[in-house]
Design an enzyme around this catalytic site. Structure first.
Site, PDB file in Angstrom:
ATOM      1  N   CYS A 126      -1.643   5.582  10.653  1.00 46.48           N
ATOM      2  CA  CYS A 126      -1.512   6.901  11.287  1.00 46.48           C
ATOM      3  C   CYS A 126      -2.732   7.141  12.174  1.00 46.48           C
ATOM      4  O   CYS A 126      -3.234   8.257  12.289  1.00 46.48           O
ATOM      5  CB  CYS A 126      -1.328   8.005  10.258  1.00 46.48           C
ATOM      6  SG  CYS A 126      -2.630   8.119   9.020  1.00 46.48           S
ATOM      7  N   CYS A 173       0.871  -1.194   0.000  1.00 41.57           N
ATOM      8  CA  CYS A 173       0.000   0.000   0.000  1.00 41.57           C
ATOM      9  C   CYS A 173       0.894   1.226   0.000  1.00 41.57           C
ATOM     10  O   CYS A 173       0.901   2.005   0.948  1.00 41.57           O
ATOM     11  CB  CYS A 173      -0.908   0.030   1.218  1.00 41.57           C
ATOM     12  SG  CYS A 173      -1.752  -1.524   1.595  1.00 41.57           S
ATOM     13  N   ALA A 174       1.659   1.405  -1.071  1.00 43.44           N
ATOM     14  CA  ALA A 174       2.773   2.357  -1.053  1.00 43.44           C
ATOM     15  C   ALA A 174       2.341   3.815  -1.107  1.00 43.44           C
ATOM     16  O   ALA A 174       3.146   4.702  -0.822  1.00 43.44           O
ATOM     17  CB  ALA A 174       3.722   2.058  -2.210  1.00 43.44           C
ATOM     18  N   GLY A 175       1.097   4.090  -1.475  1.00 40.34           N
ATOM     19  CA  GLY A 175       0.640   5.477  -1.521  1.00 40.34           C
ATOM     20  C   GLY A 175       1.483   6.309  -2.464  1.00 40.34           C
ATOM     21  O   GLY A 175       1.744   5.923  -3.601  1.00 40.34           O
ATOM     22  N   ASP A 230       1.206  -0.533   5.090  1.00 34.53           N
ATOM     23  CA  ASP A 230       0.876   0.787   5.636  1.00 34.53           C
ATOM     24  C   ASP A 230      -0.565   1.065   5.211  1.00 34.53           C
ATOM     25  O   ASP A 230      -0.818   1.713   4.197  1.00 34.53           O
ATOM     26  CB  ASP A 230       1.843   1.828   5.079  1.00 34.53           C
ATOM     27  CG  ASP A 230       1.661   3.194   5.710  1.00 34.53           C
ATOM     28  OD1 ASP A 230       0.959   3.296   6.727  1.00 34.53           O
ATOM     29  OD2 ASP A 230       2.224   4.173   5.180  1.00 34.53           O
ATOM     30  N   GLY A 232       4.598   7.016  -1.812  1.00 30.97           N
ATOM     31  CA  GLY A 232       5.951   6.484  -1.804  1.00 30.97           C
ATOM     32  C   GLY A 232       6.920   7.013  -0.772  1.00 30.97           C
ATOM     33  O   GLY A 232       8.112   6.736  -0.868  1.00 30.97           O
ATOM     34  N   LYS A 275       7.334   6.168   2.504  1.00 32.85           N
ATOM     35  CA  LYS A 275       7.959   5.046   3.200  1.00 32.85           C
ATOM     36  C   LYS A 275       8.768   4.182   2.228  1.00 32.85           C
ATOM     37  O   LYS A 275       9.777   3.580   2.622  1.00 32.85           O
ATOM     38  CB  LYS A 275       6.904   4.206   3.929  1.00 32.85           C
ATOM     39  CG  LYS A 275       6.374   4.836   5.219  1.00 32.85           C
ATOM     40  CD  LYS A 275       5.458   3.885   5.952  1.00 32.85           C
ATOM     41  CE  LYS A 275       5.060   4.444   7.327  1.00 32.85           C
ATOM     42  NZ  LYS A 275       4.218   5.646   7.215  1.00 32.85           N
TER      43      LYS A 275
END
Length: 288
Positions: free
Chosen positions: A236, A120-122, A183, A124, A126
């Site tokens: 989060c 779930c890299a979004g 994540d 990026g 992380k």
């Protein structure tokens, strides 16, 4: 004339009114963390969050551009946006990231994975942190959202050990991940100062949907993990049902052991500012 009835607010109502937080959130936080801590977090949620940068060169930044954060390697940016872009573009190991968000990946520093899958890299952040922390590791990253996936590709062009693949390709990496990074989407209650609108989604029905979504993601992603691999689960959020309860569920349902977990509550200001968040490292259950 008639008399006007004035309704007085109780303490929870006053906190809700003063911080634009739903009463159920106020009550839940008081129950979970105590009145004083809940009050501090609610007030923190309406403060102005700093832009925090990290990476090489942070310690040498002039005071007109940034002030040091109490956490080494981080600084609170003071310059304009153009100067920020110039600073970030000058080296591949620089990015914007809160100190709490960085803790999850930092917890993997002692691991020696050959393959990391960031499921779930979004956008990026992380992923970039993983690429710098594990420079010899093959990292495979994707995100199910097409817009975020495009941003992910653009943000990781400079990282030679990262492969951004279409999300539907993930199945071809079954049993290849030494480290599976999850994540997951969450309520964002640890970052309300940055996501002001998230407080208005707070409800039992929202948490029910979110917990189910998180479990669906974990279940879909677990086949990618090789025997002996490690799971990094992160949010989060500061809600136990998205964090400790989910880690316990993963451990129980997927035969893992929680080797490390940490909840950080939002707080501080300026050089001590931090978002809230949670992470857990889950290792193979060797007792089986």
């Amino acid at each position: 004339g008639g008399k006007c009835k004035v309704r007085t607010l109780d303490d929870e109502g006053q906190l809700s009114f003063a911080t634009s937080a739903p009463v159920p959130m106020v009550r839940a936080w008081i129950k979970a963390f105590g009145r004083d801590t809940a009050t501090r977090m609610l007030l923190h949620s309406i403060g102005e969050p700093p832009t925090i940068v990290c990476g090489s060169g942070v310690a040498e930044l002039p005071t007109d551009l940034a002030t040091p954060h109490k956490t080494p390697g981080f600084a609170c940016w003071r310059g304009d946006h153009a100067a920020l872009i110039e600073f970030l573009d000058a080296a591949r190991d620089r990015w914007v990231q809160d100190v709490t968000a960085a803790l999850a990946v930092q917890a993997t520093a002692k691991l020696k994975p050959q393959v990391i899958i960031d499921y779930c890299a979004g956008k990026g952040t992380k992923t970039r942190q993983l690429a710098v922390l594990h420079p010899k590791t093959r990292i495979i990253a994707a995100d199910v959202d097409p817009v975020r996936h495009a941003e992910l590709q653009a943000s990781l062009l400079r990282y030679g050990n990262v492969e951004v693949v279409p999300f539907e390709f993930m199945k071809q990496y079954e049993q290849q991940a030494d480290l599976l990074v999850l994540d997951v989407p969450c309520s964002n209650t640890g970052v309300l100062a940055r996501r002001l609108e998230a407080r208005y989604r707070y409800s039992n029905s929202m948490f029910g949907r979110m917990v189910n979504l998180q479990r669906d993601i974990v279940t879909e992603a677990m086949p990618l993990l090789r025997d002996g691999g490690t799971v990094l689960y992160a949010t989060c959020s500061i809600e136990s049902h998205e964090n400790h309860d989910q880690a316990a569920w993963i451990a129980r349902e997927h035969h893992r052991t929680i080797s490390m977990q940490q909840l950080t509550l939002p707080g501080g200001a300026g050089a001590t500012y931090r978002d809230g968040g949670y992470f857990a490292l889950l290792s193979p259950d060797t007792s089986r």
